[in-house]
Motif scaffolding. Structure first.
Motif, PDB file in Angstrom:
ATOM      1  N   SER A  74       0.675  -1.364   0.030  1.00 49.32           N
ATOM      2  CA  SER A  74      -0.121  -0.105   0.228  1.00 49.32           C
ATOM      3  C   SER A  74       0.715   1.250  -0.001  1.00 49.32           C
ATOM      4  O   SER A  74       1.891   1.377   0.540  1.00 49.32           O
ATOM      5  N   MET A  75       0.355   2.463  -0.720  1.00 50.36           N
ATOM      6  CA  MET A  75       1.026   3.644  -0.657  1.00 50.36           C
ATOM      7  C   MET A  75       1.237   4.295   0.463  1.00 50.36           C
ATOM      8  O   MET A  75       1.901   5.358   0.876  1.00 50.36           O
ATOM      9  N   SER A  76       0.151   3.871   1.727  1.00 46.75           N
ATOM     10  CA  SER A  76       0.588   4.438   2.923  1.00 46.75           C
ATOM     11  C   SER A  76       1.305   3.893   3.719  1.00 46.75           C
ATOM     12  O   SER A  76       1.664   4.381   4.890  1.00 46.75           O
ATOM     13  N   VAL A  77       1.839   2.648   3.340  1.00 46.82           N
ATOM     14  CA  VAL A  77       3.065   1.913   4.291  1.00 46.82           C
ATOM     15  C   VAL A  77       4.204   2.658   4.418  1.00 46.82           C
ATOM     16  O   VAL A  77       4.590   3.397   3.491  1.00 46.82           O
ATOM     17  N   GLY A  78       4.631   3.033   5.666  1.00 48.32           N
ATOM     18  CA  GLY A  78       6.173   3.567   5.907  1.00 48.32           C
ATOM     19  C   GLY A  78       6.003   5.155   5.919  1.00 48.32           C
ATOM     20  O   GLY A  78       7.202   5.768   5.460  1.00 48.32           O
ATOM     21  N   GLY A  79       4.839   5.932   5.691  1.00 51.89           N
ATOM     22  CA  GLY A  79       4.608   7.334   5.866  1.00 51.89           C
ATOM     23  C   GLY A  79       4.658   7.830   4.442  1.00 51.89           C
ATOM     24  O   GLY A  79       4.875   9.251   4.449  1.00 51.89           O
ATOM     25  N   TRP A  80       4.439   7.194   3.226  1.00 53.33           N
ATOM     26  CA  TRP A  80       4.553   7.957   2.262  1.00 53.33           C
ATOM     27  C   TRP A  80       3.357   8.833   1.598  1.00 53.33           C
ATOM     28  O   TRP A  80       3.840   9.601   0.768  1.00 53.33           O
ATOM     29  N   LEU A  81       2.405   8.729   2.421  1.00 52.82           N
ATOM     30  CA  LEU A  81       1.298   9.747   2.173  1.00 52.82           C
ATOM     31  C   LEU A  81       1.504  10.861   3.241  1.00 52.82           C
ATOM     32  O   LEU A  81       0.533  11.847   2.935  1.00 52.82           O
ATOM     33  N   GLU A  82       2.423  10.883   4.170  1.00 47.97           N
ATOM     34  CA  GLU A  82       2.479  12.038   5.328  1.00 47.97           C
ATOM     35  C   GLU A  82       3.732  12.484   5.136  1.00 47.97           C
ATOM     36  O   GLU A  82       3.809  13.788   5.332  1.00 47.97           O
ATOM     37  N   ASN A  83       5.007  11.907   4.937  1.00 49.25           N
ATOM     38  CA  ASN A  83       6.223  12.288   5.215  1.00 49.25           C
ATOM     39  C   ASN A  83       6.844  12.834   4.057  1.00 49.25           C
ATOM     40  O   ASN A  83       7.142  12.123   3.264  1.00 49.25           O
ATOM     41  N   THR A  84       6.752  14.349   3.864  1.00 43.43           N
ATOM     42  CA  THR A  84       7.421  14.798   2.830  1.00 43.43           C
ATOM     43  C   THR A  84       8.929  14.530   2.526  1.00 43.43           C
ATOM     44  O   THR A  84       9.404  14.677   1.639  1.00 43.43           O
ATOM     45  N   ASP A  85       9.574  14.179   3.652  1.00 52.39           N
ATOM     46  CA  ASP A  85      10.901  13.965   3.690  1.00 52.39           C
ATOM     47  C   ASP A  85      11.379  12.573   3.133  1.00 52.39           C
ATOM     48  O   ASP A  85      12.559  12.724   2.731  1.00 52.39           O
ATOM     49  N   LEU A  86      10.616  11.880   2.525  1.00 54.60           N
ATOM     50  CA  LEU A  86      10.676  10.584   1.937  1.00 54.60           C
ATOM     51  C   LEU A  86      10.613  10.995   0.375  1.00 54.60           C
ATOM     52  O   LEU A  86      11.200  10.072  -0.375  1.00 54.60           O
ATOM     53  N   VAL A  87      10.223  12.130  -0.038  1.00 52.60           N
ATOM     54  CA  VAL A  87      10.204  12.509  -1.553  1.00 52.60           C
ATOM     55  C   VAL A  87      11.387  13.232  -1.830  1.00 52.60           C
ATOM     56  O   VAL A  87      11.989  14.164  -1.203  1.00 52.60           O
ATOM     57  N   ASP A  88      11.969  12.600  -2.935  1.00 53.52           N
ATOM     58  CA  ASP A  88      13.043  13.209  -3.522  1.00 53.52           C
ATOM     59  C   ASP A  88      12.765  14.449  -4.266  1.00 53.52           C
ATOM     60  O   ASP A  88      11.826  14.755  -4.834  1.00 53.52           O
ATOM     61  N   LYS A  89      13.638  15.778  -3.837  1.00 50.25           N
ATOM     62  CA  LYS A  89      13.191  16.787  -4.340  1.00 50.25           C
ATOM     63  C   LYS A  89      14.514  17.311  -5.087  1.00 50.25           C
ATOM     64  O   LYS A  89      15.501  17.071  -4.840  1.00 50.25           O
ATOM     65  N   TYR A  90      14.051  18.078  -6.103  1.00 43.75           N
ATOM     66  CA  TYR A  90      15.173  18.471  -7.107  1.00 43.75           C
ATOM     67  C   TYR A  90      15.843  19.561  -6.460  1.00 43.75           C
ATOM     68  O   TYR A  90      15.293  20.657  -6.040  1.00 43.75           O
ATOM     69  N   MET A  91      17.122  19.365  -6.697  1.00 46.19           N
ATOM     70  CA  MET A  91      18.116  20.394  -6.180  1.00 46.19           C
ATOM     71  C   MET A  91      18.918  21.030  -7.116  1.00 46.19           C
ATOM     72  O   MET A  91      19.395  20.435  -8.127  1.00 46.19           O
ATOM     73  N   MET A  92      18.990  22.467  -7.043  1.00 51.27           N
ATOM     74  CA  MET A  92      19.849  23.233  -7.973  1.00 51.27           C
ATOM     75  C   MET A  92      21.214  23.970  -7.377  1.00 51.27           C
ATOM     76  O   MET A  92      20.702  24.603  -6.434  1.00 51.27           O
ATOM     77  N   SER A  93      22.318  23.833  -7.811  1.00 49.85           N
ATOM     78  CA  SER A  93      23.172  24.776  -7.344  1.00 49.85           C
ATOM     79  C   SER A  93      23.385  26.179  -7.477  1.00 49.85           C
ATOM     80  O   SER A  93      22.429  26.454  -8.694  1.00 49.85           O
ATOM     81  N   ASP A  94      23.851  26.966  -6.741  1.00 50.38           N
ATOM     82  CA  ASP A  94      23.872  28.286  -7.134  1.00 50.38           C
ATOM     83  C   ASP A  94      24.498  28.770  -8.611  1.00 50.38           C
ATOM     84  O   ASP A  94      23.948  29.592  -8.960  1.00 50.38           O
ATOM     85  N   THR A  95      25.390  27.914  -8.730  1.00 50.57           N
ATOM     86  CA  THR A  95      25.880  28.174  -9.989  1.00 50.57           C
ATOM     87  C   THR A  95      24.990  27.752 -11.343  1.00 50.57           C
ATOM     88  O   THR A  95      25.053  28.725 -12.140  1.00 50.57           O
ATOM     89  N   GLN A  96      24.361  26.853 -11.112  1.00 53.33           N
ATOM     90  CA  GLN A  96      23.420  26.425 -12.190  1.00 53.33           C
ATOM     91  C   GLN A  96      22.354  27.637 -12.178  1.00 53.33           C
ATOM     92  O   GLN A  96      21.538  27.912 -13.242  1.00 53.33           O
ATOM     93  N   TYR A  97      21.762  27.866 -10.937  1.00 51.18           N
ATOM     94  CA  TYR A  97      20.786  29.062 -10.735  1.00 51.18           C
ATOM     95  C   TYR A  97      21.197  30.306 -11.594  1.00 51.18           C
ATOM     96  O   TYR A  97      20.495  31.015 -12.314  1.00 51.18           O
TER      97      TYR A  97
END
Length: 221
Positions: A110-133
């Motif tokens: 289930s997608m609810s197992v392990g906090g995947w529906l509530e814990n946003t820290d588990l979601v990979d976030k797009y990161m950009m360096s200052d140089t790229q920005y």
């Protein structure tokens, strides 16, 4: 509080809110075996089947109807029914306002197992360096840098006032005294109660000191 007082309080809390609803509607709380969040006072119809109830609940908790086991509890948390049967109607179990339905998710994938529906820290976030920005065009940073080249005293507040046709806000004086406001800070102690204005918010003092990184010189509370 006396038993009579508790009864009066319960009747007050459980009293109708004035919203229109049919006689067959009940307000039920819903909890879930994998979720910390709870759903309060969902409007359910006593004539709906448990099958259709599971479909409705799946939109709230994310569990497939076929993987749900529903338990009914009274307003004190006591178990009334361990397994609500699919073919029966909700009214068969005689729930009333304030009762709870606990959803047990039997799907190990289930997608609810392990906090995947509530814990946003588990979601990979797009990161950009200052140089790229910095290589990007039409960003706020490049726009701000252009404004500061035109006017080293530029601030966002001045830009907003300019666009509104208003006088620019007064420039705040920057202190160079590391002991600024020391007399004010001397009258405050960590753990003391404070009233913050505006808004008259109450709180507790957690810090009194100076040399705070990112803040102007002086003492801070």
């Amino acid at each position: 509080m006396t038993t009579y007082g508790m009864k009066e309080l319960r009747e007050y809390v459980m009293a109708p809110t004035g919203q229109n609803r049919s006689e067959s509607t009940v307000l039920i709380h819903v909890s879930h075996s994998n979720l910390q969040a709870k759903f309060f006072e969902l409007r359910l119809d006593l004539h709906m089947t448990i099958d259709s109830l599971k479909v409705k609940l799946s939109t709230h908790v994310g569990t497939n109807p076929s993987a749900q086991i529903l338990q009914l509890l009274d307003d004190q948390g006591n178990l009334l029914c361990g397994t609500m049967e699919d073919g029966r109607k909700l009214g068969y179990y005689s729930p009333h306002d304030g009762c709870s339905i606990h959803v047990i998710d039997t799907d190990p994938q289930s997608m609810s197992v392990g906090g995947w529906l509530e814990n946003t820290d588990l979601v990979d976030k797009y990161m950009m360096s200052d140089t790229q920005y910095d290589k990007r065009e039409n960003t706020f940073r490049s726009w701000k840098q252009g404004k500061l080249k035109e006017d080293p005293t530029w601030t966002l507040q001045k830009e907003i006032a300019k666009n509104k046709g208003e006088a620019p806000p007064p420039v705040k004086e920057v202190t160079t005294d590391a002991d600024a406001f020391v007399s004010d800070a001397a009258s405050v102690t960590v753990g003391g109660r404070v009233s913050v204005e505006p808004g008259d918010r109450r709180g507790e003092v957690k810090f009194v000191g100076r040399d705070v990184s990112g803040l102007p010189l002086g003492w801070w509370v």
